[in-house]
Design an enzyme around this catalytic site. Structure first.
Site, short mmCIF file in Angstrom:
data_model
loop_
_atom_site.label_atom_id
_atom_site.label_comp_id
_atom_site.label_asym_id
_atom_site.label_seq_id
_atom_site.Cartn_x
_atom_site.Cartn_y
_atom_site.Cartn_z
N HIS A 233 -3.49 83.03 11.75
CA HIS A 233 -3.63 81.58 11.91
C HIS A 233 -3.12 81.15 13.29
O HIS A 233 -3.78 80.37 13.99
CB HIS A 233 -2.85 80.87 10.80
CG HIS A 233 -2.76 79.39 10.98
ND1 HIS A 233 -3.67 78.51 10.40
CD2 HIS A 233 -1.87 78.61 11.65
CE1 HIS A 233 -3.35 77.28 10.73
NE2 HIS A 233 -2.25 77.30 11.49
N GLU A 234 -1.94 81.64 13.68
CA GLU A 234 -1.37 81.27 14.98
C GLU A 234 -2.23 81.79 16.14
O GLU A 234 -2.40 81.11 17.15
CB GLU A 234 0.06 81.78 15.09
CG GLU A 234 1.03 81.18 14.08
CD GLU A 234 1.08 79.67 14.14
OE1 GLU A 234 0.95 79.10 15.25
OE2 GLU A 234 1.24 79.03 13.09
N HIS B 195 -5.05 79.47 16.84
CA HIS B 195 -4.76 78.32 17.72
C HIS B 195 -5.01 78.70 19.18
O HIS B 195 -5.54 77.89 19.96
CB HIS B 195 -3.31 77.87 17.54
CG HIS B 195 -3.07 77.06 16.30
ND1 HIS B 195 -3.77 75.91 16.01
CD2 HIS B 195 -2.19 77.23 15.27
CE1 HIS B 195 -3.35 75.42 14.87
NE2 HIS B 195 -2.41 76.20 14.40
N GLU C 200 -5.98 72.67 12.69
CA GLU C 200 -5.42 73.51 11.62
C GLU C 200 -6.53 74.12 10.76
O GLU C 200 -6.46 75.30 10.38
CB GLU C 200 -4.47 72.69 10.75
CG GLU C 200 -3.21 72.22 11.46
CD GLU C 200 -2.42 73.36 12.05
OE1 GLU C 200 -2.31 74.42 11.39
OE2 GLU C 200 -1.92 73.21 13.18
#
Length: 433
Positions: free
Chosen positions: A289-290, A293, A366
């Site tokens: 997920h990070e 970004h 997100e």
């Protein structure tokens, strides 16, 4: 319209927007608490939590949400009174007078009066915010088992933050005031370029120079998890200066992870509490997920948006910096430093409606990072389970009112994220088929 009438109009306009912002936030908080109580009484919460969140965890999350809501009710009243006191209680003129007197001891070229005024206002707000900060940390967070800090550590962090602000803020303010006073009518454009460059520099320097002053960062230890993370990063085309663990447990039991930095300084940081609470698969999902970004260039996009706001704000400041009635309405003498402080204080209520817009963009980011995690791992279960674990451990509100979350939340609710993750997982299966 005479200057006195204009001053009265400015004060009335500000108070109208101030009251509107206060009313919106107060009502949303009350609506949210009522919504949570009603869902608890009717035992209604999103279907995605069925079998994932037990009754005890749900009850405790409601208790925590309501406690935070009651605190927010009075913190908002206190914060509003503080703002009005500073703006209309003679605090700003008094601090300006002290700054001018003290600044007279220094050469005019050092811009001492302006720097001292800005710092004194910042310190005033910092001191006045201590009661709410202390209560939140040592009463509410303590009661629910989250606070791990001591009063000594808490105050040491505050003092350390003040010293860092002085070291960074004094030269920053000097350059800004120099540009405002020495570069002609287009000073605001030069100031924009300087502040934008400064912001980018801080994004680069923060992970390596500033954050370590407050927390201990260590490279993730050798082992299977590290090897799997490095393999994941290589697969995703993510080059980083490192993956670190942070001693978040020293201050709080809350857990999280974040991506920070630009260029070679970019890094992923995992709270040590997160590693303790999650399986390797869930930890990998959080990392994916990070990394999402970064791959989606979210940090850069937010910097562009902030740059646009900065550009507009400085241009407006350039138009108002010499407008006497604006300053007289708050008991101030027109100057570069009073303009900078005054505009920073009064623009909040005038632009509060932009917060939901920025949150909307943040929530979009997100969703994109979650989607990247699902596609990279080719499985939605790990990120889904990680979200469940974070939600339970952090006592997150399972049933926020839609209006409240739209206004306040920079992340989608857990239920919204889980639904989107499951849909993306279905899409992957259909594509594979």
């Amino acid at each position: 319209m005479g200057s006195v009438d204009m001053e009265q109009f400015i004060v009335s306009l500000f108070l109208t927007f101030f009251a509107l912002e206060f009313l919106v936030e107060f009502v949303l908080n009350e609506i949210n608490m009522s919504h949570v109580r009603r869902n608890l009484a009717e035992q209604k919460f999103p279907a995605v939590f069925q079998g994932k969140v037990g009754q005890e965890a749900y009850d405790k999350s409601v208790e925590y949400t309501l406690a935070k809501g009651r605190f927010e009710r009075w913190a908002q009243v206190y914060g509003g009174l503080v703002a009005l006191f500073v703006l209309f209680g003679g605090v700003l003129p008094y601090l300006d007078g002290l700054a001018r007197d003290a600044g007279g001891w220094f050469p005019a070229s050092l811009k001492a009066p302006g720097i001292l005024f800005c710092l004194s206002v910042a310190i005033t707000f910092s001191l006045l915010s201590l009661p709410t900060g202390l209560y939140d940390t040592f009463v509410i967070e303590e009661y629910f088992g989250f606070n791990k800090s001591t009063l000594k550590l808490y105050l040491a962090d505050k003092l350390k933050g003040l010293l860092v602000s002085l070291v960074i803020g004094i030269p920053f303010l000097f350059v800004v005031f120099y540009l405002m006073g020495e570069t002609g009518p287009y000073w605001w454009l030069w100031a924009f370029l300087f502040i934008l460059a400064f912001q980018i520099l801080m994004v680069i320097l923060y992970p390596t120079l500033i954050a370590p002053l407050f927390n201990k960062f260590e490279p993730l230890k050798e082992g299977e998890l590290r090897e799997r993370i490095l393999a994941l990063a290589e697969k995703a085309g993510f080059k980083t200066s490192g993956i670190y663990t942070m001693d978040g447990s020293r201050r709080s039991a809350h857990s999280n992870a974040y991506f920070t930095g630009l260029g070679r300084a970019k890094r992923i940081v995992l709270f040590d509490t997160l590693l303790e609470q999650m399986t390797e698969e869930q930890g990998l999902a959080v990392l994916a997920h990070e990394i999402g970004h970064y791959k989606m260039k979210h940090v850069r996009k937010m910097l562009v948006i902030q740059g646009i706001f900065l550009f507009v704000g400085l241009y407006v400041l350039s138009l108002l910096v010499g407008y006497g009635p604006l300053f007289w309405a708050f008991g101030l003498v027109p100057s570069s430093h009073t303009a900078l402080v005054l505009l920073s204080l009064i623009t909040g209520p005038l632009t509060f409606y932009l917060a939901p817009v920025m949150n909307l963009l943040s929530r979009k980011h997100e969703y994109e990072a979650d989607r990247f995690a699902v596609r990279t791992l080719k499985d939605g279960k790990p990120i889904e389970e990680a979200l469940f674990r974070l939600t339970v451990k952090n006592l997150s509100n399972l049933t926020p009112h839609p209006w409240y979350s739209a206004y306040h939340y920079s992340h989608p609710t857990t239920a919204e994220r889980i639904s989107a993750i499951r849909q993306e997982a279905k899409n992957l299966i259909s594509v594979a088929a």
